[in-house]
Design a protein around this motif. Structure first.
Motif, PDB file in Angstrom:
ATOM      1  N   CYS C  32       0.867  -1.162   0.000  1.00  0.00           N
ATOM      2  CA  CYS C  32       0.000   0.000   0.000  1.00  0.00           C
ATOM      3  C   CYS C  32       0.898   1.203   0.000  1.00  0.00           C
ATOM      4  N   CYS C  33       0.565   2.163  -0.798  1.00  0.00           N
ATOM      5  CA  CYS C  33       1.362   3.365  -0.711  1.00  0.00           C
ATOM      6  C   CYS C  33       0.511   4.578  -0.909  1.00  0.00           C
ATOM      7  N   LYS C  34       0.986   5.640  -0.357  1.00  0.00           N
ATOM      8  CA  LYS C  34       0.290   6.909  -0.458  1.00  0.00           C
ATOM      9  C   LYS C  34       0.479   7.467  -1.864  1.00  0.00           C
ATOM     10  N   GLY C  35      -0.200   8.546  -2.167  1.00  0.00           N
ATOM     11  CA  GLY C  35      -0.234   9.097  -3.519  1.00  0.00           C
ATOM     12  C   GLY C  35       1.141   9.468  -4.074  1.00  0.00           C
ATOM     13  N   ASN C  36       1.189   9.647  -5.384  1.00  0.00           N
ATOM     14  CA  ASN C  36       2.460  10.028  -6.034  1.00  0.00           C
ATOM     15  C   ASN C  36       2.630  11.529  -5.975  1.00  0.00           C
ATOM     16  N   GLU C  37       3.512  12.029  -6.844  1.00  0.00           N
ATOM     17  CA  GLU C  37       3.766  13.470  -6.792  1.00  0.00           C
ATOM     18  C   GLU C  37       2.518  14.307  -7.104  1.00  0.00           C
ATOM     19  N   ASP C  38       1.576  13.736  -7.865  1.00  0.00           N
ATOM     20  CA  ASP C  38       0.327  14.475  -8.113  1.00  0.00           C
ATOM     21  C   ASP C  38      -0.376  14.737  -6.788  1.00  0.00           C
ATOM     22  N   GLY C  39      -0.119  13.845  -5.924  1.00  0.00           N
ATOM     23  CA  GLY C  39      -0.338  14.164  -4.540  1.00  0.00           C
ATOM     24  C   GLY C  39      -1.696  13.870  -3.959  1.00  0.00           C
ATOM     25  N   ASN C  40      -2.736  13.734  -4.744  1.00  0.00           N
ATOM     26  CA  ASN C  40      -4.015  13.651  -4.066  1.00  0.00           C
ATOM     27  C   ASN C  40      -4.682  12.287  -4.145  1.00  0.00           C
ATOM     28  N   VAL C  41      -3.985  11.296  -4.577  1.00  0.00           N
ATOM     29  CA  VAL C  41      -4.597   9.996  -4.772  1.00  0.00           C
ATOM     30  C   VAL C  41      -3.700   8.886  -4.233  1.00  0.00           C
ATOM     31  N   LYS C  42      -4.297   7.962  -3.502  1.00  0.00           N
ATOM     32  CA  LYS C  42      -3.534   6.829  -2.995  1.00  0.00           C
ATOM     33  C   LYS C  42      -3.576   5.692  -4.009  1.00  0.00           C
ATOM     34  N   HIS C  43      -2.507   4.950  -4.069  1.00  0.00           N
ATOM     35  CA  HIS C  43      -2.457   3.819  -4.985  1.00  0.00           C
ATOM     36  C   HIS C  43      -2.088   2.545  -4.252  1.00  0.00           C
ATOM     37  N   LYS C  44      -2.374   1.443  -4.898  1.00  0.00           N
ATOM     38  CA  LYS C  44      -1.925   0.140  -4.412  1.00  0.00           C
ATOM     39  C   LYS C  44      -1.614  -0.717  -5.617  1.00  0.00           C
ATOM     40  N   GLN C  45      -0.410  -1.212  -5.689  1.00  0.00           N
ATOM     41  CA  GLN C  45      -0.085  -2.055  -6.830  1.00  0.00           C
ATOM     42  C   GLN C  45      -0.533  -3.479  -6.541  1.00  0.00           C
ATOM     43  N   ARG C  46      -1.336  -4.004  -7.446  1.00  0.00           N
ATOM     44  CA  ARG C  46      -1.821  -5.378  -7.293  1.00  0.00           C
ATOM     45  C   ARG C  46      -1.052  -6.280  -8.251  1.00  0.00           C
ATOM     46  N   ASP C  47      -0.916  -7.543  -7.912  1.00  0.00           N
ATOM     47  CA  ASP C  47      -0.234  -8.421  -8.867  1.00  0.00           C
ATOM     48  C   ASP C  47      -1.145  -8.635 -10.065  1.00  0.00           C
ATOM     49  N   GLU C  48      -0.540  -9.038 -11.182  1.00  0.00           N
ATOM     50  CA  GLU C  48      -1.250  -9.118 -12.460  1.00  0.00           C
ATOM     51  C   GLU C  48      -2.502  -9.985 -12.389  1.00  0.00           C
ATOM     52  N   GLN C  49      -2.360 -11.111 -11.696  1.00  0.00           N
ATOM     53  CA  GLN C  49      -3.461 -12.062 -11.635  1.00  0.00           C
ATOM     54  C   GLN C  49      -4.677 -11.457 -10.927  1.00  0.00           C
ATOM     55  N   GLU C  50      -4.398 -10.817  -9.794  1.00  0.00           N
ATOM     56  CA  GLU C  50      -5.483 -10.205  -9.024  1.00  0.00           C
ATOM     57  C   GLU C  50      -6.147  -9.097  -9.837  1.00  0.00           C
ATOM     58  N   LYS C  51      -5.304  -8.272 -10.434  1.00  0.00           N
ATOM     59  CA  LYS C  51      -5.828  -7.147 -11.220  1.00  0.00           C
ATOM     60  C   LYS C  51      -6.691  -7.646 -12.365  1.00  0.00           C
ATOM     61  N   LYS C  52      -6.205  -8.674 -13.037  1.00  0.00           N
ATOM     62  CA  LYS C  52      -6.953  -9.215 -14.176  1.00  0.00           C
ATOM     63  C   LYS C  52      -8.296  -9.786 -13.719  1.00  0.00           C
ATOM     64  N   ALA C  53      -8.282 -10.472 -12.575  1.00  0.00           N
ATOM     65  CA  ALA C  53      -9.524 -11.055 -12.050  1.00  0.00           C
ATOM     66  C   ALA C  53     -10.534  -9.962 -11.724  1.00  0.00           C
ATOM     67  N   LEU C  54     -10.043  -8.866 -11.129  1.00  0.00           N
ATOM     68  CA  LEU C  54     -10.943  -7.751 -10.791  1.00  0.00           C
ATOM     69  C   LEU C  54     -11.502  -7.106 -12.058  1.00  0.00           C
ATOM     70  N   MET C  55     -10.621  -6.896 -13.043  1.00  0.00           N
ATOM     71  CA  MET C  55     -11.062  -6.272 -14.299  1.00  0.00           C
ATOM     72  C   MET C  55     -12.109  -7.143 -14.997  1.00  0.00           C
ATOM     73  N   THR C  56     -11.885  -8.446 -14.970  1.00  0.00           N
ATOM     74  CA  THR C  56     -12.833  -9.357 -15.626  1.00  0.00           C
ATOM     75  C   THR C  56     -14.203  -9.269 -14.973  1.00  0.00           C
ATOM     76  N   ARG C  57     -14.211  -9.277 -13.643  1.00  0.00           N
ATOM     77  CA  ARG C  57     -15.479  -9.129 -12.927  1.00  0.00           C
ATOM     78  C   ARG C  57     -16.188  -7.831 -13.317  1.00  0.00           C
ATOM     79  N   LEU C  58     -15.402  -6.741 -13.380  1.00  0.00           N
ATOM     80  CA  LEU C  58     -16.013  -5.441 -13.669  1.00  0.00           C
ATOM     81  C   LEU C  58     -16.531  -5.357 -15.098  1.00  0.00           C
ATOM     82  N   SER C  59     -15.803  -5.962 -16.042  1.00  0.00           N
ATOM     83  CA  SER C  59     -16.273  -5.961 -17.429  1.00  0.00           C
ATOM     84  C   SER C  59     -17.598  -6.694 -17.534  1.00  0.00           C
TER      85      SER C  59
END
Lengths: 132, 132, 132, 132
Positions: C32-59
Motif C-alpha cells: 500500500c502506498c500513499k499518492g504520487n507526486e500528483d499528490g491527491n490519490v492513494k495507490h496500491k499495486q496489485r499483482d497481475e493475476q489479481e488485477k486481471k480477475a478484478l477487471m474481468t469481474r467489472l467488465s
C-alpha cells in the motif's frame, strides 16, 4: 479467575467456559484466547465498559422483539409491525458494527502483530457472512 | 360503513370483512381496518394459524437474542457472537418476508380492489424502508 | 521513509501522503502506498493475476448494466428487469468481498505490523459503509 | 407498433419482442402484457418520461462501473474503490425502488383489479429476491 464449567447453549452450541491460563495473549483485558483442552469454545475478555454497552444494546433489542410479539398478539397492522422489525434490524446492525470494530481493533490487530495469519482469514470469512 | 361479507382469499385464508365499529381488532377475521375513535392505531385480524406461526417465529428470535446476551455475559469470542447475530438477521428477514407476503395478499389486494390507492403508496414507502 | 503531509483527497477524506520510493504503485507487489507526486490519490499495486480477475469481474458487471439498459429500451417486463438488477447486485457484492479480503490480507495487515493504527480505523469506517 | 425481432440477450436469455395485439391490458401505456405466441418474454410499455428517467439512471450507473474499472486499471487504493462500489450499490437500489414502485402502481394494481392473482404471487417471489 474463570472456572471450568460447561453450559449447554441454545442452538446446539456447547459452551465451554474455561481458564485460559497459559494461553497466548490471555489473562489480559481485551485479549483473544483459545478454548481450553476441551478445545471447542473460544473466549475473549472484554473490559467492563464495553461489555456493559453490548449488554445494554442487546437488552434493548430483546425488548424490541418482545414489543413486536405484543403487536402480533394485539392484531396490529402489518405495516406498523414491519416498520418496527426494520428498526430491530438497524439496531442489530449497529450492534454488529460495534462488536466488529472492537474485534478488529483488539483480536485481529493483536493476532496480526503476533504473526497469526489465521485471524485474517477468519475475519474475511466472517465479513462474507455479514455482507450478504 | 362496511358490510359483513365473506370473501374467500388465496392460500386458504378465509377473509371476513366487517364493520370495524366496536374495535379493537375489529371483530372480524383478517380484515384491515383503521384505528378506533382513539384514532391512532390500525389493526388487522389474522387467522389463528398465521398468528401462531408468526408468534412462534418471534419467540424463537427472542430466544436467539437472549442467547447472544448469554454469550456476551460469558465473554464468548467475537466471531462466534457475530455469526449468531447474522443468524438472527436471517430469521428476522424470514419473518419480514412472510408477513409482507401476507400483507400484500390480503390488505393490499383488498384495498386495490376497493379502489383505495393509498394502500399502494403505503406499500411502496414500506418497501423503501425494507430495501435499504 | 515516510514524510507525513496532509492532502485533501476525494470525498473529503484526509489523505496523509508520504514518499513511496519508486512510485507509482511504489514498486512492490501488493503493498500500500500513499499518492504520487500528483499528490491527491492513494495507490496500491496489485499483482497481475489479481488485477486481471478484478477487471474481468467489472467488465462482466458493465455488460450486465448494459443488458439492463437494453431491456428497458426494449420495454421489457418490470419483474424480469428487477431480477437481472438483483443479479448485478450479487455480482458487485462478490467483487466487494474479493477486494475487501485482499485489502485486509495485504494493506491492513501490513499497516498493523508497521504499527500504523489508522489503517484499522479506516477499515472500520469502510465496513460501516458496506454493512448498511 | 412493435416489430417482431429477436435479440439475443446476455446470460442466455432469448429476448423476443413482439406485437401484443390482442393481449389483455395491452396497446395502452403502462400496461403489462404477456409475450406473443413465442411465449417466453413479457413486455411492458412505459411512458416516455418514465423510460427516459430509467435510462438516465442506468447510463449513469454504467459510467460509474466504467469509473471503477479505470480505478482498478490505475492501481487505485482499495478503500477508495470500495467506497465507489458502495455508491453504485446505492444507485442500483434507487433504480430498483423506482422501478418496483412503478410496477406495483401499474402492473400489479391493474392485475389485481382484473382478478389476476398470479401478479401477487409473482410480486411476493420478487420481493424475496430483493430482500436478501
Amino acid at each position: 479467575m474463570m472456572n471450568d464449567k460447561i453450559i449447554s447453549g441454545k442452538n446446539n452450541i456447547q459452551i465451554t467456559k474455561s481458564e485460559c491460563g497459559g494461553q497466548k495473549g490471555c489473562g489480559a483485558m481485551t485479549c483473544c484466547c483459545k478454548g481450553n483442552e476441551d478445545g471447542n469454545v473460544k473466549h475473549k475478555q472484554r473490559d467492563e465498559q464495553e461489555k456493559k454497552a453490548l449488554m445494554t444494546r442487546l437488552s434493548r433489542i430483546e425488548g424490541q422483539v418482545r414489543g413486536i410479539r405484543a403487536m402480533v398478539e394485539d392484531d396490529r397492522y402489518c405495516v406498523d409491525i414491519l416498520t418496527q422489525v426494520s428498526a430491530i434490524q438497524a439496531a442489530l446492525n449497529g450492534f454488529n458494527k460495534e462488536l466488529l470494530a472492537r474485534h478488529i481493533k483488539t483480536c485481529v490487530s493483536e493476532d496480526i502483530r503476533e504473526g497469526n495469519e489465521e485471524a485474517v482469514d477468519e475475519l474475511c470469512e466472517l465479513l462474507k457472512k455479514l455482507m450478504k
